[in-house]
Design a protein around this motif. Sequence first.
Motif, mmCIF file in Angstrom:
data_model
loop_
_atom_site.group_PDB
_atom_site.id
_atom_site.type_symbol
_atom_site.label_atom_id
_atom_site.label_comp_id
_atom_site.label_asym_id
_atom_site.label_seq_id
_atom_site.Cartn_x
_atom_site.Cartn_y
_atom_site.Cartn_z
ATOM 1 N N ILE A 3 0.819 -1.201 0.000
ATOM 2 C CA ILE A 3 0.000 0.000 0.000
ATOM 3 C C ILE A 3 0.855 1.254 0.000
ATOM 4 O O ILE A 3 0.468 2.280 -0.565
ATOM 5 N N ASP A 4 2.058 1.195 0.630
ATOM 6 C CA ASP A 4 2.899 2.391 0.655
ATOM 7 C C ASP A 4 3.399 2.755 -0.740
ATOM 8 O O ASP A 4 3.544 3.934 -1.074
ATOM 9 N N VAL A 5 3.641 1.750 -1.577
ATOM 10 C CA VAL A 5 4.059 2.023 -2.954
ATOM 11 C C VAL A 5 2.925 2.686 -3.724
ATOM 12 O O VAL A 5 3.129 3.664 -4.460
ATOM 13 N N VAL A 6 1.727 2.173 -3.546
ATOM 14 C CA VAL A 6 0.569 2.742 -4.237
ATOM 15 C C VAL A 6 0.341 4.186 -3.807
ATOM 16 O O VAL A 6 0.130 5.080 -4.633
ATOM 17 N N VAL A 9 2.960 6.484 -5.319
ATOM 18 C CA VAL A 9 2.727 6.745 -6.740
ATOM 19 C C VAL A 9 1.553 7.699 -6.928
ATOM 20 O O VAL A 9 1.630 8.668 -7.701
ATOM 21 N N VAL A 10 0.463 7.447 -6.208
ATOM 22 C CA VAL A 10 -0.712 8.315 -6.331
ATOM 23 C C VAL A 10 -0.382 9.726 -5.861
ATOM 24 O O VAL A 10 -0.760 10.720 -6.499
ATOM 25 N N GLY A 11 0.336 9.835 -4.741
ATOM 26 C CA GLY A 11 0.718 11.155 -4.254
ATOM 27 C C GLY A 11 1.632 11.887 -5.215
ATOM 28 O O GLY A 11 1.462 13.086 -5.470
ATOM 29 N N GLY A 12 2.608 11.170 -5.765
ATOM 30 C CA GLY A 12 3.503 11.796 -6.734
ATOM 31 C C GLY A 12 2.773 12.244 -7.983
ATOM 32 O O GLY A 12 3.021 13.336 -8.512
ATOM 33 N N LEU A 13 1.850 11.406 -8.450
ATOM 34 C CA LEU A 13 1.069 11.777 -9.626
ATOM 35 C C LEU A 13 0.193 12.991 -9.331
ATOM 36 O O LEU A 13 0.030 13.875 -10.185
ATOM 37 N N LEU A 42 4.142 2.268 -15.524
ATOM 38 C CA LEU A 42 4.631 1.703 -14.269
ATOM 39 C C LEU A 42 4.161 0.275 -14.032
ATOM 40 O O LEU A 42 4.630 -0.380 -13.101
ATOM 41 N N GLY A 43 3.243 -0.201 -14.856
ATOM 42 C CA GLY A 43 2.676 -1.525 -14.661
ATOM 43 C C GLY A 43 3.605 -2.651 -15.061
ATOM 44 O O GLY A 43 4.730 -2.434 -15.535
ATOM 45 N N PRO A 44 3.153 -3.881 -14.878
ATOM 46 C CA PRO A 44 4.014 -5.051 -15.107
ATOM 47 C C PRO A 44 4.400 -5.271 -16.562
ATOM 48 O O PRO A 44 5.364 -5.982 -16.844
ATOM 49 N N GLN A 45 3.670 -4.672 -17.502
ATOM 50 C CA GLN A 45 3.987 -4.892 -18.909
ATOM 51 C C GLN A 45 5.183 -4.075 -19.390
ATOM 52 O O GLN A 45 5.802 -4.428 -20.395
ATOM 53 N N LEU A 50 5.225 -1.198 -10.372
ATOM 54 C CA LEU A 50 4.111 -1.553 -9.498
ATOM 55 C C LEU A 50 3.764 -3.022 -9.725
ATOM 56 O O LEU A 50 3.221 -3.376 -10.768
ATOM 57 N N PRO A 51 4.080 -3.878 -8.776
ATOM 58 C CA PRO A 51 3.749 -5.305 -8.941
ATOM 59 C C PRO A 51 2.254 -5.542 -8.742
ATOM 60 O O PRO A 51 1.796 -5.951 -7.678
ATOM 61 N N ILE A 52 1.487 -5.261 -9.780
ATOM 62 C CA ILE A 52 0.031 -5.327 -9.690
ATOM 63 C C ILE A 52 -0.437 -6.753 -9.962
ATOM 64 O O ILE A 52 -0.138 -7.321 -11.014
ATOM 65 N N ALA A 53 -1.160 -7.298 -9.011
ATOM 66 C CA ALA A 53 -1.737 -8.626 -9.204
ATOM 67 C C ALA A 53 -2.967 -8.521 -10.095
ATOM 68 O O ALA A 53 -3.644 -7.492 -10.114
#
Length: 211
Positions: A3-6, A9-13, A42-45, A50-53
């Motif tokens: 959650i801290d990574v998310v 990222v949201v705060g920086g954006l 930033l996604g897995p592709q 961001l290691p998004i499941a």
Amino acid sequence: MHIDVVLAVVGGLGVIVAAISSAMRRLPLSEPLLGLVAGVLLGPQLLDALPIAPVTVEHGLFHELARVLLAVSVMAVALRYPIAALRRHRRALAVLLLVVMPSMAAISTGLGWAVAGLPLATALLFGAAICPTDPVLASSVVTGDLAERDLPARDRQLLSLESGANDGLALPLVVAAIAVAGPLSAGAAVSESLWQVLGALVAGALLGAIG
């Protein structure tokens, strides 16, 4: 996903958007589009920052973030326009919510069933989910110098008001689609819709009267 990574990222954006908001208003570039581009990068592709499941594996975080974003967006619409604006546009707004939105849900359902080959219950859910105007996207369309120059004030107000009201009123369509799929009975679908929509209206009216 941590959650801290998310949040970082949201705060920086958010800081980036705030810093360039004036320039963005003069360009065909919106905040949702910027967020989409950032998510793809930033996604897995691509960068895999961001290691998004997959949503089918873990959807709790996305669910809660979407709820917060929707609540903030709808509240922003409510604060932007006083109740007098709602009274002025009540007829056009009623047509958009009670005629146009169900019609779009029916058209989307038909396309999903006939063109995409979706099962009927899935097509119903698809149509109900995409028929409401998104308040975040609508906000980016109706604000800024370009919108004020090219769109009449009445159209901007109508689009904002409709996008703020339609998510709640589209809920019965979603619940009906779930009932067709089987998890809910018809009676449970009706009671859930009445509770969610009418209960929210009563609670909002009471809070507005108190405030």
